[in-house]
Design a protein around this motif. Sequence first.
Motif, PDB file in Angstrom:
ATOM      1  N   ILE A   1       0.829  -1.205   0.000  1.00 38.08           N
ATOM      2  CA  ILE A   1       0.000   0.000   0.000  1.00 38.08           C
ATOM      3  C   ILE A   1       0.864   1.257   0.000  1.00 38.08           C
ATOM      4  O   ILE A   1       0.578   2.234  -0.706  1.00 38.08           O
ATOM      5  N   THR A   2       1.931   1.222   0.770  1.00 35.36           N
ATOM      6  CA  THR A   2       2.734   2.435   0.964  1.00 35.36           C
ATOM      7  C   THR A   2       4.043   2.437   0.184  1.00 35.36           C
ATOM      8  O   THR A   2       4.729   3.464   0.150  1.00 35.36           O
ATOM      9  N   ASN A   3       4.408   1.313  -0.434  1.00 36.08           N
ATOM     10  CA  ASN A   3       5.695   1.249  -1.114  1.00 36.08           C
ATOM     11  C   ASN A   3       5.698   2.154  -2.345  1.00 36.08           C
ATOM     12  O   ASN A   3       4.786   2.104  -3.170  1.00 36.08           O
ATOM     13  N   THR A   4       6.723   2.988  -2.466  1.00 39.60           N
ATOM     14  CA  THR A   4       6.798   3.948  -3.569  1.00 39.60           C
ATOM     15  C   THR A   4       7.968   3.682  -4.515  1.00 39.60           C
ATOM     16  O   THR A   4       8.246   4.494  -5.390  1.00 39.60           O
ATOM     17  N   VAL A   5       8.649   2.548  -4.355  1.00 38.75           N
ATOM     18  CA  VAL A   5       9.820   2.267  -5.183  1.00 38.75           C
ATOM     19  C   VAL A   5       9.449   2.238  -6.664  1.00 38.75           C
ATOM     20  O   VAL A   5      10.139   2.811  -7.512  1.00 38.75           O
ATOM     21  N   LEU A   6       8.326   1.597  -6.989  1.00 34.91           N
ATOM     22  CA  LEU A   6       7.940   1.511  -8.398  1.00 34.91           C
ATOM     23  C   LEU A   6       7.557   2.873  -8.967  1.00 34.91           C
ATOM     24  O   LEU A   6       7.699   3.110 -10.170  1.00 34.91           O
TER      25      LEU A   6
END
Length: 271
Positions: free
Chosen positions: A179-184
């Motif tokens: 939900i919070t991962n912004t790597v992509l």
Amino acid sequence: MDLYHRVTGTGPTVVLIHGVCHRGHAWDPVVPLLEDRYRLVMVDLPSHGLSPDLPTEGDPLEYMVDQLTTLLEDIVPPGERAHFAGNSLGGFLALEMAARGHAHSATALSPAGFFRSDADWRYTITVFHSLQRVAAKLGRHIPAVSQRAAGRAVMMGAFCARPWRYPAEAAAIDGEAIITNTVLDRADRRAFVFTAPVDEDVPLTIRWGRLDLVLPAAQRRLAARLFPRARIETSADGHVPMSDDPEGVAASIAATVERGLARDRELAPAR
């Protein structure tokens, strides 16, 4: 920055690298099958698990490679080179560490970096964004949903061919992390470039699940062209095969590591 990592087992060092939205626990099904022969290092990549976030500026992939290179200075005994195994983003990083001369061997499971077109790239990004939306709708119910096989089929079906085998606790962690991962959001297809040919003495294995819904198995043909010396394996698994077939994954890693160790034994009399 110090990457969070766990170490278990004894023997030659094998660094295990997870993919986007996972963490070192992704390897838990495989670890018991290898730790009696190898010293295993399970890493949390930047912005994953217990490792600090990526810096706001710069190329995320280059930063991850730099951090892994620094980690080697702390975890690898003098005179030894580590073996690498990685899944998805971790597979790309394992191959790139080999390209930079840091790996004694590399095993890549459904590795990123072999997008044949912008359409391939958009497809993969769309899959992840769709999973983010599903996870966001589940919200606080993720831990409860992950306890049921049917719930894990919904949450992990895009990643695994047999999602009911995925550990419930790991599914809950991954569901909340996506939900919070912004790597992509910071990723760029053009950054997935290998910097150099891999030395011909470094054993490589690229294993791809033919049921992979994230990075379709057809991409292995480009991998075979870019790494013509690699051993290409196709399995009846999904994108994250460690829970689909832990025995098969462990066998692929061990076989690759042993090829590197055998090379050492061949050269030993000449040293």
